[in-house]
Design an enzyme around this catalytic site. Structure first.
Site, short mmCIF file in Angstrom:
data_model
loop_
_atom_site.label_atom_id
_atom_site.label_comp_id
_atom_site.label_asym_id
_atom_site.label_seq_id
_atom_site.Cartn_x
_atom_site.Cartn_y
_atom_site.Cartn_z
N ASP A 1 -17.86 85.38 -8.64
CA ASP A 1 -17.84 84.46 -9.78
C ASP A 1 -19.20 84.51 -10.45
O ASP A 1 -20.09 85.26 -10.02
CB ASP A 1 -17.47 83.03 -9.33
CG ASP A 1 -16.63 82.33 -10.40
OD1 ASP A 1 -17.11 82.21 -11.54
OD2 ASP A 1 -15.50 81.91 -10.09
N HIS A 10 -16.09 85.20 -15.71
CA HIS A 10 -16.60 84.77 -14.39
C HIS A 10 -17.29 85.93 -13.68
O HIS A 10 -17.12 86.11 -12.47
CB HIS A 10 -15.44 84.24 -13.53
CG HIS A 10 -14.95 82.87 -13.94
ND1 HIS A 10 -15.61 81.71 -13.64
CD2 HIS A 10 -13.85 82.50 -14.65
CE1 HIS A 10 -14.94 80.67 -14.12
NE2 HIS A 10 -13.87 81.12 -14.75
N GLU A 62 -10.19 81.90 -17.92
CA GLU A 62 -11.35 81.35 -18.61
C GLU A 62 -12.35 82.42 -19.08
O GLU A 62 -13.53 82.35 -18.73
CB GLU A 62 -12.08 80.36 -17.69
CG GLU A 62 -11.20 79.20 -17.26
CD GLU A 62 -11.93 78.23 -16.33
OE1 GLU A 62 -11.86 77.03 -16.58
OE2 GLU A 62 -12.56 78.68 -15.36
C1 ACM Z 1 -9.32 78.19 -12.37
O1 ACM Z 1 -9.32 77.07 -11.85
N1 ACM Z 1 -10.23 78.51 -13.28
C2 ACM Z 1 -8.32 79.19 -12.04
#
Ligand code: ACM
Ligand code: ZN
Length: 542
Positions: free
Chosen positions: A195, A274, A338
């Site tokens: 991440d 991420h 995201e």
């Molecule tokens: C997530 O909670 N961004 C998958």
């Protein structure tokens, strides 16, 4: 034969439902057929386990009895199972009784304990049920109530996720987590390994991922944003480096540990967003070229992999090739959630890609990204899973969707005949608060997912047709760790919501009852105490 068996089973299930109060045994998840009989089996040093000497379950039980009760049993495959025995018997594969590899039949009489299962996880699940039925205390001799259980699960995918990026957990802690899954007959561990805030898997070809990306120089303290997500003025940092990674040897060890417990690990390598920790070491795969640092705050970085640069794909494919070599499971999770598009909008390479590939916009560029990676993963005989954003701009042909922003994405994917795992924020995010009154709770990300909401969750949306419902493989609890600072807190946030979810996934709806669950949870909590689990005690009344 088969029809008759299920007919008997369905009568028995009705009997169980009617007799709820009488059949409270300290077992979670609730088995689908139980009959409790009078008397008990007395287990001692003279008891013999009848099984092949290398059977994992037999050795597990032998060691467990020694460690917990100082009982020394022997394993002898030739011992006749008539008296004072614990036998493991494999039902022949051509059996008409039940073809489910997770099925087991566990019977305790005063003469002995017999476990019958198909080749597969069944004997391990019988063992887990048996361990939950053993008395909490005892030395040299213990008594086991007589009962019989026939059991098999409702869903194939019974998952738990753990974010080891935001906070690192040691190899031993990860094994402990897998033990908890195994105790509840859960069979998928979704391991969030990368991440913005940390890269946790050793990749031999790119050593800077472990020397640079696995470290962050400090971490934001408390909650850096207000309830609308706006940064708060004067946020503080702890000034302490945080880091860690799993070597490939660690990973092999954890994979083998999980495999023996019938838990498949799904590794998650995040892309295209991420990914700041990776870009901190290899900024050439971003749109701007950096420089970057591993994120020290929570939230989502705007800097993501450049989708216009072919060498980005080669970099990711090299990584995936090592990941595929380490994890034998069918699925590789590629994230996909995201991903801000601000850099792509301004990047010449990304814009050229949109033009050259006749894509409509940046959403379709994300879809291009995922489809290209899917092709690589499929060509290595694996399948991708992505968060539900991968629906935007068009789903990759063979992708499985993990529905987290509610169930809408999962429903849409099932309608497109794609496999789905349900993990909607409500109630499957176990990083949310579990009680309304937050005053005595450790700081959490927000939300409110109490145990009963997890227990009463039905992963199969009724709006789907029966054939569409078949695409719902199951569900999963997610434990994101921005605000979970250590493993004790992982336990606190996971349990007993993991216990509740295991029942949602294993036990047929007609055999579920929250009041009955709480009664069993109170009995079962003795075992959690014995195993020194830091579970939340809001529902414990003893
Ligand atoms: C997530 O909670 N961004 C998958
Ligand atoms: Zn770019």
């Amino acid at each position: 034969m088969k029809i008759r068996f299920f007919f008997i089973l369905s009568i028995a299930v009705k009997f169980l439902t009617a007799q709820e109060e009488k059949t409270v045994l300290p077992i979670i998840p609730q088995p689908n057929y139980i009959s409790v009989n009078s008397g008990y089996f007395s287990l001692s040093d003279t008891t013999v386990i009848v099984a092949g000497k290398d059977l994992f379950e037999a050795n597990y039980l032998k060691n467990y009895l020694k460690e917990n009760y100082d009982i020394d049993v022997r394993i002898d495959p030739t011992y006749p199972p008539f008296k004072n025995f614990i036998s493991f018997l494999s039902i022949l594969s051509n059996s008409t009784e039940s073809p489910d590899p997770e099925f087991y039949d566990l019977k305790v009489t005063k003469k002995g304990i017999s476990i019958r299962s198909n080749a597969g996880a069944g004997s391990f699940y019988a063992l887990q049920t048996l361990l939950q039925m053993l008395p909490l205390e005892g030395s040299k001799r213990i008594n086991v109530t007589n009962f019989q259980i026939f059991d098999s699960p409702r869903y194939k995918w019974r998952g738990m996720h753990l974010d080891c990026s935001r906070h690192f957990f040691t190899k031993e802690e990860v094994k402990k987590y897998i033990d908890y899954l195994a105790m509840y007959k859960m069979n998928v561990f979704h391991w969030h390994l990368t991440d913005d805030q940390g890269w946790r898997i050793e990749i031999k070809k790119y050593p800077l991922l472990t020397t640079i990306s696995s470290q962050r120089k400090e971490t934001v303290v408390g909650k850096p944003v207000d309830t609308r997500g706006k940064p708060l003025p004067g946020v503080k940092y702890d000034g302490k480096p945080h880091g860690g990674f799993y070597s490939q040897e660690d990973i092999k060890e954890i994979v083998a540990y999980a495999e023996a417990r019938h838990v498949t690990i799904v590794p998650e390598i995040e892309m295209p967003g991420h990914s700041l920790a990776a870009l901190a070491a290899y900024p050439q795969y971003s749109c701007t070229g950096g420089p970057f640092e591993t994120y020290t705050t929570w939230g989502v970085s705007d800097d993501v992999y450049c989708a216009g640069n072919d060498s980005t794909f080669h970099f990711i494919e090299d990584i995936l090739s090592e990941v595929i070599g380490l994890f034998p499971g069918k699925y590789i999770h590629i994230g996909g959630d995201e991903c801000p598009k601000v850099r792509w909008k301004k990047c010449q390479k990304c814009q050229s890609r949109i033009k050259d590939e006749h894509l409509a916009d940046e959403n379709e560029l994300q879809s291009y990204f995922i489809k290209r990676i899917e092709k690589y993963i499929n060509s290595n005989s694996r399948q991708i899973i992505g968060w539900d954003e991968i629906l935007e701009g068009g789903l990759a042909p063979n992708a499985t969707v993990m529905s987290w922003r509610g169930t809408k994405g999962g429903i849409a994917a099932a309608k497109q005949q794609h496999n789905v795992i349900m993990t909607p924020g409500k109630p499957c995010y176990f990083d949310h608060y579990q009680v309304k009154d937050r005053s005595k709770e450790p700081l959490a990300i927000g939300g409110f997912n109490p145990v009963d909401s997890v227990y009463n969750y039905d992963p199969t949306p009724k709006s789907l047709s029966i054939s569409e419902q078949n695409f719902i493989l199951g569900a999963q609890g997610n434990v994101w760790t921005e605000y979970i600072l250590n493993f004790k807190q992982v336990e606190y946030m996971s349990m007993p919501r993991m216990s509740a979810l295991s029942e949602t996934l294993w036990t047929k709806t007609e055999n579920k009852n929250f009041k009955n669950f709480l009664t069993r949870l109170n009995l079962h909590s003795g075992l959690l105490d014995k195993r020194k689990v830091n579970y939340a005690k809001h529902f414990i009344t003893k």
